[in-house]
Scaffold this motif. Structure first.
Motif, mmCIF file in Angstrom:
data_model
loop_
_atom_site.group_PDB
_atom_site.id
_atom_site.type_symbol
_atom_site.label_atom_id
_atom_site.label_comp_id
_atom_site.label_asym_id
_atom_site.label_seq_id
_atom_site.Cartn_x
_atom_site.Cartn_y
_atom_site.Cartn_z
ATOM 1 N N LYS A 192 -9.471 1.126 11.810
ATOM 2 C CA LYS A 192 -8.759 0.667 13.005
ATOM 3 C C LYS A 192 -9.161 -0.760 13.356
ATOM 4 N N ARG A 193 -10.470 -1.054 13.258
ATOM 5 C CA ARG A 193 -10.950 -2.414 13.531
ATOM 6 C C ARG A 193 -10.383 -3.418 12.524
ATOM 7 N N LEU A 194 -10.145 -2.975 11.305
ATOM 8 C CA LEU A 194 -9.598 -3.863 10.282
ATOM 9 C C LEU A 194 -8.117 -4.143 10.503
ATOM 10 N N GLY A 195 -7.469 -3.344 11.349
ATOM 11 C CA GLY A 195 -6.083 -3.620 11.707
ATOM 12 C C GLY A 195 -5.074 -2.562 11.332
ATOM 13 N N ALA A 196 -5.508 -1.438 10.743
ATOM 14 C CA ALA A 196 -4.557 -0.400 10.340
ATOM 15 C C ALA A 196 -3.803 0.141 11.554
ATOM 16 N N ASP A 197 -2.498 0.329 11.390
ATOM 17 C CA ASP A 197 -1.640 0.776 12.497
ATOM 18 C C ASP A 197 -1.463 2.289 12.517
ATOM 19 N N GLU A 198 -1.223 2.874 11.357
ATOM 20 C CA GLU A 198 -1.056 4.326 11.247
ATOM 21 C C GLU A 198 -2.195 4.848 10.367
ATOM 22 N N ILE A 199 -3.045 5.663 10.936
ATOM 23 C CA ILE A 199 -4.249 6.115 10.237
ATOM 24 C C ILE A 199 -4.209 7.629 10.090
ATOM 25 N N ILE A 200 -4.327 8.080 8.859
ATOM 26 C CA ILE A 200 -4.297 9.504 8.564
ATOM 27 C C ILE A 200 -5.700 9.961 8.156
ATOM 28 N N ASP A 201 -6.247 10.904 8.889
ATOM 29 C CA ASP A 201 -7.501 11.550 8.498
ATOM 30 C C ASP A 201 -7.141 12.581 7.428
ATOM 31 N N TYR A 202 -7.448 12.243 6.158
ATOM 32 C CA TYR A 202 -6.961 13.085 5.061
ATOM 33 C C TYR A 202 -7.585 14.475 5.052
ATOM 34 N N LYS A 203 -8.657 14.674 5.824
ATOM 35 C CA LYS A 203 -9.258 15.999 5.904
ATOM 36 C C LYS A 203 -8.485 16.914 6.866
ATOM 37 N N LYS A 204 -7.634 16.294 7.679
ATOM 38 C CA LYS A 204 -6.894 17.064 8.687
ATOM 39 C C LYS A 204 -5.382 17.016 8.513
ATOM 40 N N GLN A 205 -4.868 15.969 7.852
ATOM 41 C CA GLN A 205 -3.423 15.793 7.729
ATOM 42 C C GLN A 205 -3.053 15.422 6.303
ATOM 43 N N ALA A 206 -1.802 15.694 5.932
ATOM 44 C CA ALA A 206 -1.234 15.226 4.665
ATOM 45 C C ALA A 206 -0.385 13.998 4.976
ATOM 46 N N PHE A 207 -0.750 12.863 4.420
ATOM 47 C CA PHE A 207 -0.053 11.616 4.776
ATOM 48 C C PHE A 207 1.432 11.689 4.444
ATOM 49 N N GLU A 208 1.778 12.398 3.356
ATOM 50 C CA GLU A 208 3.177 12.424 2.928
ATOM 51 C C GLU A 208 4.052 13.231 3.881
ATOM 52 N N GLN A 209 3.421 14.015 4.741
ATOM 53 C CA GLN A 209 4.186 14.779 5.741
ATOM 54 C C GLN A 209 4.230 14.064 7.090
ATOM 55 N N THR A 210 3.528 12.948 7.209
ATOM 56 C CA THR A 210 3.388 12.263 8.491
ATOM 57 C C THR A 210 4.030 10.877 8.505
ATOM 58 N N LEU A 211 3.865 10.136 7.411
ATOM 59 C CA LEU A 211 4.348 8.753 7.354
ATOM 60 C C LEU A 211 5.759 8.701 6.791
ATOM 61 N N GLN A 212 6.506 7.654 7.163
ATOM 62 C CA GLN A 212 7.850 7.477 6.612
ATOM 63 C C GLN A 212 8.309 6.033 6.778
ATOM 64 N N GLY A 213 9.315 5.651 5.991
ATOM 65 C CA GLY A 213 9.932 4.340 6.118
ATOM 66 C C GLY A 213 9.120 3.186 5.584
ATOM 67 N N TYR A 214 8.312 3.424 4.546
ATOM 68 C CA TYR A 214 7.444 2.363 4.024
ATOM 69 C C TYR A 214 8.138 1.540 2.936
ATOM 70 N N ASP A 215 7.808 0.243 2.918
ATOM 71 C CA ASP A 215 8.378 -0.693 1.943
ATOM 72 C C ASP A 215 7.542 -0.790 0.676
ATOM 73 N N MET A 216 6.263 -0.460 0.775
ATOM 74 C CA MET A 216 5.387 -0.612 -0.385
ATOM 75 C C MET A 216 4.231 0.358 -0.303
ATOM 76 N N VAL A 217 3.829 0.850 -1.466
ATOM 77 C CA VAL A 217 2.607 1.642 -1.624
ATOM 78 C C VAL A 217 1.698 0.901 -2.598
ATOM 79 N N LEU A 218 0.443 0.722 -2.201
ATOM 80 C CA LEU A 218 -0.560 0.184 -3.115
ATOM 81 C C LEU A 218 -1.348 1.371 -3.658
ATOM 82 N N GLY A 219 -1.154 1.672 -4.936
ATOM 83 C CA GLY A 219 -1.792 2.848 -5.532
ATOM 84 C C GLY A 219 -3.246 2.569 -5.857
ATOM 85 N N THR A 220 -4.147 3.159 -5.105
ATOM 86 C CA THR A 220 -5.578 2.906 -5.288
ATOM 87 C C THR A 220 -6.383 4.167 -5.606
#
Length: 336
Positions: A186-214
């Motif tokens: 959050k301090r680094l500037g992230a706008d939408e933050i998913i706690d992967y231990k509690k949520q599945a990002f693919e069920q929460t986020l939408q409308g993205y222009d790019m994914v950086l596969g890391t």
């Protein structure tokens, strides 16, 4: 003579050990640099296994390490941008030379002046993650203000830098992290933050222009669900594609193999109206100079988890391999 961490053979029980080597000699377009600090990257643990043997041209025994910051002690006759005494930083990745040594050979084209506001340890943490993020977000994806960028594993080495760079470009950033690192991203500037231990990002986020596969595993395939049409997936972890093989002049067999390995994700991406590509970072001193300006202006700050003395480099690599570092792990050469 100098001390260096050397890879003697590939394999699961790869032979990594310290050795005394002759101080290297330089060519006309190279510099000899006294290394003050060397940043570690996950690839430093992968290379000894032989995973990159078809791609990287190492001559064993080989000095390990890619990132460095240090002081120029000798310049070749054709070097014009640097002089003896300059503090520089560089990535040597994919150049067949290593940074985990008292001295390193650095081609002029790979180096940039060290940011004035960073010490050697901070500067050494930057090159590979900085260049990777720059080449993905600026060069390939051409991120513009208002774009939505998904950068998973936001608290890791690449994530902590890429989030800050994407925000500098005006993007909205989504990321994943564990509960203990929510405040950091959050301090680094992230706008939408998913706690992967509690949520599945693919069920929460939408409308993205790019994914950086890391992240290895099925994360890239899942990330297709959050993309909108005319979007991009740029993967740092594979699978490599045929375009990558062609660019590196690989033989027909490897071109076919990489084309086959990437065919499934390319097909699935197209079904979502997205383009998939594999990114292999390249050393580039001029891009590093642009990144340096952002660091000096305070737009991006290094995030360092732990610093190890050179003598404990093997322990540092083992710590990095656990995958829990918040930001970068750096090795410091302790100078008298």
């Amino acid at each position: 003579m100098m001390k260096a961490l050397v890879l003697k053979r590939y394999g699961k029980s790869a032979q990594l050990e310290f050795a005394e080597l002759p101080r290297p000699t330089i060519k006309s377009d190279e510099m000899l640099v006294e290394v003050h600090a060397a940043g570690l990257n996950p690839v430093d643990n992968m290379i000894p296994t032989g995973a990159f043997k078809p791609i990287l041209k190492f001559q064993l025994p080989a000095t390990m390490g890619s990132d460095l910051a240090g002081v120029v002690v000798e310049v070749g006759s054709r070097v014009t941008r640097f002089k003896v005494g300059d503090a520089i930083f560089a990535s040597l990745f994919d150049l067949g030379i290593g940074s985990l040594a008292d001295f390193a050979v650095v081609p002029e084209r790979a180096a940039a002046l060290k940011p004035a506001n960073l010490d050697f340890v901070e500067a050494a943490s930057i090159p590979m993650v900085g260049l990777t993020a720059w080449q993905a977000l600026r060069v390939r994806a051409d991120i513009q203000p208002g774009h939505k960028v998904f950068i998973p594993a936001g608290s890791g080495g690449i994530g902590t830098f890429a989030i800050q760079l994407a925000k500098h470009f005006g993007a909205k950033v989504g990321t994943t992290t564990s509960t203990g690192n929510l405040d950091l991203v959050k301090r680094l500037g992230a706008d939408e933050i998913i706690d992967y231990k509690k949520q599945a990002f693919e069920q929460t986020l939408q409308g993205y222009d790019m994914v950086l596969g890391t992240v290895r595993g099925d994360g890239i395939e899942k990330s297709l669900q959050i993309l909108k049409p005319d979007s991009q997936v740029i993967s740092l972890v594979g699978p490599p594609d045929a375009a990558f093989a062609r660019k590196r002049g690989m033989n027909f067999v490897l071109k076919c193999l990489f084309g086959l390995l990437s065919s499934k994700i390319i097909r699935r991406a197209r079904q979502r109206g997205a383009a998939y590509s594999f990114l292999f970072v390249r050393a580039d001193g001029r891009q590093l100079s642009q990144i340096s300006k952002l660091l000096e202006a305070g737009h991006i700050r290094p995030v360092i988890d732990r610093v190890f003395p050179f003598a404990q480099t093997l322990e540092a690599l083992a710590y990095l391999e656990q995958g829990r570092a918040k930001g970068k792990v750096v090795v410091q050469m302790l100078r008298a």
